[in-house]
Design an enzyme around this catalytic site. Structure first.
Site, PDB file in Angstrom:
ATOM      1  N   ASP A 536     -27.708 -40.864  36.701  1.00 26.29           N
ATOM      2  CA  ASP A 536     -26.923 -42.019  37.115  1.00 26.29           C
ATOM      3  C   ASP A 536     -27.527 -43.286  36.518  1.00 26.29           C
ATOM      4  O   ASP A 536     -28.648 -43.276  36.006  1.00 26.29           O
ATOM      5  CB  ASP A 536     -26.853 -42.103  38.650  1.00 26.29           C
ATOM      6  CG  ASP A 536     -28.223 -42.139  39.296  1.00 26.29           C
ATOM      7  OD1 ASP A 536     -28.979 -43.095  39.037  1.00 26.29           O
ATOM      8  OD2 ASP A 536     -28.553 -41.202  40.066  1.00 26.29           O
ATOM      9  N   GLU A 616     -35.486 -18.940   9.984  1.00 25.16           N
ATOM     10  CA  GLU A 616     -35.113 -19.819  11.113  1.00 25.16           C
ATOM     11  C   GLU A 616     -36.044 -21.028  11.174  1.00 25.16           C
ATOM     12  O   GLU A 616     -35.614 -22.150  11.433  1.00 25.16           O
ATOM     13  CB  GLU A 616     -35.188 -19.034  12.438  1.00 25.16           C
ATOM     14  CG  GLU A 616     -34.040 -18.050  12.617  1.00 25.16           C
ATOM     15  CD  GLU A 616     -34.197 -17.188  13.862  1.00 25.16           C
ATOM     16  OE1 GLU A 616     -33.164 -16.881  14.480  1.00 25.16           O
ATOM     17  OE2 GLU A 616     -35.335 -16.806  14.209  1.00 25.16           O
TER      18      GLU A 616
END
Ligand code: DGJ
Length: 733
Positions: A536, A616
């Site tokens: 928030d 990777e």
């Protein structure tokens, strides 16, 4: 000055670049809301207010001959309970005589350059780059001594207006506040949609858009935090509003506790919206002369659709809410050990992960849960902030030195608001946990919540966390919070003041956060509450970023990050690449796609690198280089939503454009591959129509106008499978 007081017609007009907000003092001192929307040039907008005699909508005593003047139908700036306005109210008090009513009328006002400040609460601030002006409007209830000061902060350049209220008991006996909202705003129509953001743990901030209807419709929280379940951010917009067009209003509450955001369409098709602390289990005593500050709400209006509205909040929160070194400085690419090891690690294992990570260009190693006390699972240890040297195979300082020697910064996980029953802290101070005497407490993840309304609890936590942070060169902290509040009762408050605990908890938390972030200004703090359970605007004042969700599946994240983007900037979104198949969903996605999605956030990795193949690892290296190259474009650029992954089953797309519109990054992820698929055209946004752009260093150039109005045909062979991704890097030719 962005606030204009017209003393002839008694209007206050607040002007931002693209919006005006107006209120007016009318007969008998009532303060009416006359307008919020596209710019008007000082007009008195009260001509919009129509009055008629409506049965069962009474009239203030002094004007009882005028049966058209009714508080029940007039647009109010801060509506009162119990004196004839039957719609949702902004404030309710229990007065000295036991009555519940209030009647607030204009008393005085002040206008000044600069932004008001709310002691002990988060609030937006002005600075040398961004000016703000303040209007303070004082209202009084003559018969009870209740005084309410309405604050308005006007950030002209940001198209943001903030509101808050100070409530003062100017009588000589206590009163009780049972509702104290931050915002009340009335619209003279109900032809609008209300957009809210709902969710659950590991799937936060999904968008819900519904037409406003008669009656009360609301979202809120009684969990003690803003919650995974409903976010304190609400949009009102035209039914037809799109990303690029239509009137939109955003309301964002800077508060991390119980909240209520409620809209009511009334008998004459007007809509009232009220937002603030949830009045359930809220009852705050104000002794004589004491005052109470409500949290702040930030409002923004755009006539150019939801995209522009979001960008207003992004810019405002990045620059005039977030604070500290990392508001501007580039944040390091991190690796977190949680999804790689959970509780099961040793110091040597962590150093090994860090070694592999450092070789790939990762800059910060974060040690997550499990490094302290007896914490080898989630049944024990919270509250005992003492390093488990046996597990770390040495002191914290020794571990950090080893990580630093690899050229990496070190970060640590904490969960200071919590305690396990199985901890030394709880054995010593059982009354420090929130629980109700005589009742077995609700357990969640086997933990209880510490009573942050108590000073001795806050002091203990502050000291123990500071001790850890001072014991080694720690440069990042993840502040977690893994349950909601229940059994809310504080041993430190008398029986008749237990209705204050929820709010005092939040105030206590803010006090500790303010002290810790001031004491360690160079530490990068990340908020977390089981992922995005306390995501928030209040938390952004203390921590510039928050772990967005415990769901790290790249495809699920598309929806989570999409919803989050409505009210919060990308710079606040904690996002990591994790292992595939994903641990929560089992879904397989390529490293490219996981990278593309995590890059639209603060970016990091959360997997066991030692299990990666050399190919990777090479991809990770390239991703980090790429991310660093585009870091400021992503974090400070304008963010555009191109498609809604909740609605468009085929692909998700979003875009960043630099402030000078010379570069842009477009991201596309396929959701559902189709045989013999239709061609895909993406209409780009935010570019300069007159500039020429190269795409991924192509020989050909395209004008901004062509890419905006004609679009970009995605090469057919590039995206043929589910969950593939493509990034288009545009640079001015
Ligand atoms: C919840 C967080 O969201 C996770 O990332 C992790 O830190 C765990 N808590 C640790 O307990």
């Amino acid at each position: 000055m962005s606030i204009i007081y017209n003393n002839i017609n008694n209007t206050f007009t607040l002007q931002t670049k693209h919006s005006s907000y107006q209120l007016k003092i009318v007969d008998l001192g009532y303060v009416l809301h006359t307008y919020y929307g596209n710019t008007i040039y000082g007009d008195d907008m009260s001509y919009l207010i129509q009055m008629a005699n409506r049965c069962f909508s009474g009239n203030p005593y002094e004007c009882s001959l005028d049966r058209c003047f009714s508080l029940d139908t007039l647009p109010q700036e801060y509506s009162c309970f119990g004196t004839g306005d039957y719609r949702i109210h902004s404030i309710q008090t229990i007065n000295q005589d036991g009555s519940y009513a209030s009647d607030l009328r204009y008393s005085s006002h002040k206008i000044y350059a600069g932004k008001y400040h709310l002691e002990g609460l988060p609030s937006m601030y002005a600075d040398k780059d961004t000016a703000a002006d303040t209007l303070e409007l004082t209202l009084k209830d003559k018969s009870t001594g209740l005084t309410v000061v309405l604050y308005y902060g006007v950030f002209e350049d940001l198209d943001i207006i903030t509101r808050a209220a100070k409530i003062v008991n100017n009588s000589n006996a206590p009163i009780k506040l049972t509702k104290a909202s931050s915002l009340c705003i009335d619209f003279n129509e109900m032809n609008m949609d209300m957009i809210t953001f709902y969710g659950r743990h590991a799937m936060e901030r999904l968008m819900q858009r519904t037409p406003i209807h008669h009656g009360i419709q609301s979202v809120g929280s009684l969990r003690g935090t803003s919650s995974h379940h409903y976010n304190p951010f609400v949009i009102f917009c035209d039914h037809a509003a799109t990303e690029e067009s239509g009137n939109c209003y955003g309301f964002s509450l800077l508060y991390s506790g119980n909240f209520l955001a409620a809209a009511e369409a009334d008998q004459i098709n007007n809509t009232r919206f009220v937002m603030g602390i949830n009045p359930d289990q809220f009852c705050f005593q104000l002794n004589a002369q004491e005052c109470f500050f409500t949290p702040e709400v930030a409002l923004s209006y755009s006539s150019e659709g939801l995209g522009a509205l979001s960008q207003n909040f992004h810019k405002a929160y990045r620059n005039n809410l977030c604070r500290g070194k990392y508001k501007k400085a580039r944040r390091p690419v991190l690796i977190n050990n949680w999804e790689a090891t959970f509780f099961d690690f040793t110091g040597d294992q962590l150093v090994n992960i860090a070694k592999d990570a450092a070789e790939l260009g990762i800059e910060l190693f974060v040690m997550d849960d499990g490094w302290f006390g007896d914490r080898n699972d989630d049944f024990r240890g919270l509250g005992d902030w003492v390093v488990n040297e046996e597990k770390l195979q040495g002191s914290l300082k020794e571990l950090v030195d080893k990580i630093n020697a690899l050229g990496m910064k070190f970060g640590i996980w904490v969960e200071p608001e919590m305690v396990n029953e199985n901890s030394d802290l709880y054995r010593k101070h059982p009354d420090w946990a929130l629980q109700i005497p005589g009742r077995l407490p609700n357990l969640s993840r086997h933990q209880l919540v510490l009573d942050f309304s108590r000073k001795e609890v806050r002091d203990y936590i502050y000291d123990s966390i500071c001790k850890v942070l001072e014991s080694a060169p720690i440069e990042y902290v993840k502040w977690d919070m893994n349950r909601n509040l229940a059994d809310v009762w504080s041993a430190a408050l008398p029986t008749d003041r237990q209705g204050e605990v929820f709010h005092r908890y939040v105030l206590g938390l803010y006090e500790v956060l303010e002290k810790i972030t001031n004491r360690f200004p160079d530490i990068l703090f990340e908020g977390c509450s089981g992922g995005g359970g306390r995501f928030d605007a209040g938390m952004l004042y203390y921590f510039p970023q928050s772990w967005c969700s415990d769901d790290t599946d790249a495809i699920e994240r598309l929806e989570i990050q999409y919803g989050t983007s409505y009210g919060y900037p990308v710079s606040s979104v904690g996002s990591h690449v994790s292992v595939s198949p994903n641990q929560q969903t089992g879904r397989e996605t390529s490293l490219d796609t996981r990278g593309t999605v995590a890059m639209s956030g603060t970016f990091g990795y959360e997997l066991d690198i030692s299990k990666m193949t050399p190919e990777e690892k090479e991809i990770v290296k390239q991703q980090i280089k790429h991310f660093k190259k585009y870091y400021f474009l992503i974090q400070d650029g304008s963010y555009y939503r191109i498609s809604n992954p909740g609605e468009n089953n085929d692909y998700a797309a979003w875009q960043f454009v630099s402030q000078d519109r010379s570069s842009s990054l477009v991201n596309i992820v396929t959701l559902h591959a189709r045989a013999n698929a239709p061609f895909m055209h993406i209409k780009l946004k935010g570019l300069d129509p007159e500039k020429q752009y190269r795409i991924n260093e192509s020989k050909e150039t395209y004008s901004g106008a062509a890419l905006i109005y004609g679009g970009y045909p995605v090469p057919y062979e590039k995206l043929t499978n589910d969950y593939q991704s493509l990034q288009l890097c545009l640079s001015e030719a």
